[in-house]
Design an enzyme around this catalytic site. Structure first.
Site, mmCIF file in Angstrom:
data_model
loop_
_atom_site.group_PDB
_atom_site.id
_atom_site.type_symbol
_atom_site.label_atom_id
_atom_site.label_comp_id
_atom_site.label_asym_id
_atom_site.label_seq_id
_atom_site.Cartn_x
_atom_site.Cartn_y
_atom_site.Cartn_z
ATOM 1 N N GLY A 39 0.821 -1.189 0.000
ATOM 2 C CA GLY A 39 0.000 0.000 0.000
ATOM 3 C C GLY A 39 0.864 1.252 0.000
ATOM 4 N N GLY A 40 0.245 2.375 -0.328
ATOM 5 C CA GLY A 40 0.966 3.642 -0.302
ATOM 6 C C GLY A 40 1.394 4.103 -1.687
ATOM 7 N N TYR B 218 4.812 6.651 -3.684
ATOM 8 C CA TYR B 218 6.250 6.555 -3.931
ATOM 9 C C TYR B 218 7.042 6.800 -2.648
ATOM 10 C CZ TYR B 218 5.806 6.498 -9.015
ATOM 11 O OH TYR B 218 5.524 6.142 -10.307
ATOM 12 N N TYR C 113 11.433 6.483 -1.130
ATOM 13 C CA TYR C 113 12.851 6.249 -1.428
ATOM 14 C C TYR C 113 13.423 5.278 -0.411
ATOM 15 C CZ TYR C 113 17.888 6.991 -1.153
ATOM 16 O OH TYR C 113 19.245 6.778 -1.084
ATOM 17 N N ALA D 257 8.494 5.968 7.353
ATOM 18 C CA ALA D 257 7.384 5.631 6.458
ATOM 19 C C ALA D 257 6.856 4.236 6.775
ATOM 20 C CB ALA D 257 7.849 5.699 5.002
ATOM 21 N N GLY E 151 4.488 1.104 4.881
ATOM 22 C CA GLY E 151 3.790 0.561 3.716
ATOM 23 C C GLY E 151 3.672 -0.936 3.889
ATOM 24 N N ILE F 263 8.161 -1.063 7.605
ATOM 25 C CA ILE F 263 8.491 0.318 7.957
ATOM 26 C C ILE F 263 9.902 0.664 7.483
ATOM 27 C CG2 ILE F 263 7.017 0.163 9.996
ATOM 28 C CD1 ILE F 263 9.585 0.092 11.712
ATOM 29 N N CYS G 38 5.378 9.749 -0.649
ATOM 30 C CA CYS G 38 4.070 9.327 -0.147
ATOM 31 C C CYS G 38 2.944 10.256 -0.600
ATOM 32 C CB CYS G 38 4.080 9.209 1.376
ATOM 33 S SG CYS G 38 5.310 8.023 1.973
#
Length: 217
Positions: A72-73, A75, A77, A143, A145, A157, A174
């Protein structure tokens, strides 16, 4: 009582290799052939596109390799200096609640950052963990996802320790353009990857606890 296997990889792990490993482990967990796994690693510099990513948010498509993530989510890096924690957990033996699981991941990050006197915060409508800076500025430091298949989770994470923050200029992280990105070292904290790994291990049980074999569904 059982605890997930903890694995730490030395050196950057290619993204396709990580995806294949997660897919295999998730299938084995579901089938009862393997236990849960927390996998700590770094990737070489790259962008990943989640299932909600928008083409216009890839600002510099030739800057780094781009991988479809299947999580999920949007873009994000990944690269050296960023700790990625892939969480392959059997939610049948924990809580079958996706919203609660994402909240627990946020709580895990917040408790880990607190070990370094960093106040990580949630923001409504913005998945991940944020740090308030001077002048009302807010920067993202971690982040989230995830993907869940038959109640087994994977992906997870990422926490910025000391990555090259300039690479975030190639994407809208994101899907959020109005806020920045930071790291522990950017905040002036000389935290090492080993320091962070120890804090992640110490705080995991505080949030997720342990499970018993007899609780398996």
């Amino acid at each position: 009582m059982t605890r997930p296997e903890w694995r730490i990889s030395d050196g950057p792990v290619p993204y396709d290799e990580a995806l294949a490993t997660m897919e295999s482990r998730v299938a084995d967990i579901r089938a009862g052939r393997a236990g849960e796994l927390i996998w700590l690693l770094e990737h070489p510099p790259l962008y990943t596109a989640g299932t909600s990513s928008k083409p216009q948010d890839l600002l510099q498509p030739l800057r780094l390799p781009v991988h479809a993530a299947g999580r999920g989510g949007q873009y994000t890096y990944h690269g050296p200096g960023q700790r990625v924690a892939y969480t392959m957990l059997d939610l049948r033996r924990r809580r079958q609640d996706v919203r609660r699981f994402v909240g627990d991941l946020e709580d895990w990050i917040i408790r880990t950052l607190a070990r370094f006197n960093v106040r990580g915060e949630r923001r409504a409508g913005r998945v991940g963990v944020w740090v308030a800076r001077e002048g009302g500025r807010e920067d993202k430091i971690a982040a989230i996802g995830v993907r869940i298949r038959h109640w087994v989770s994977f992906h997870g994470i990422s926490i910025n320790v000391e990555p090259d923050l300039t690479h975030y200029a190639g994407i809208v992280p994101c899907g959020i353009a109005e806020h920045g990105v930071t790291s522990l070292v950017d905040l002036g904290l000389p935290v090492t990857m080993t320091d962070l790994d120890m804090a992640l291990a110490e705080t995991f049980d505080e949030v997720f606890g342990t499970i018993t074999p007899s609780a398996a569904a």
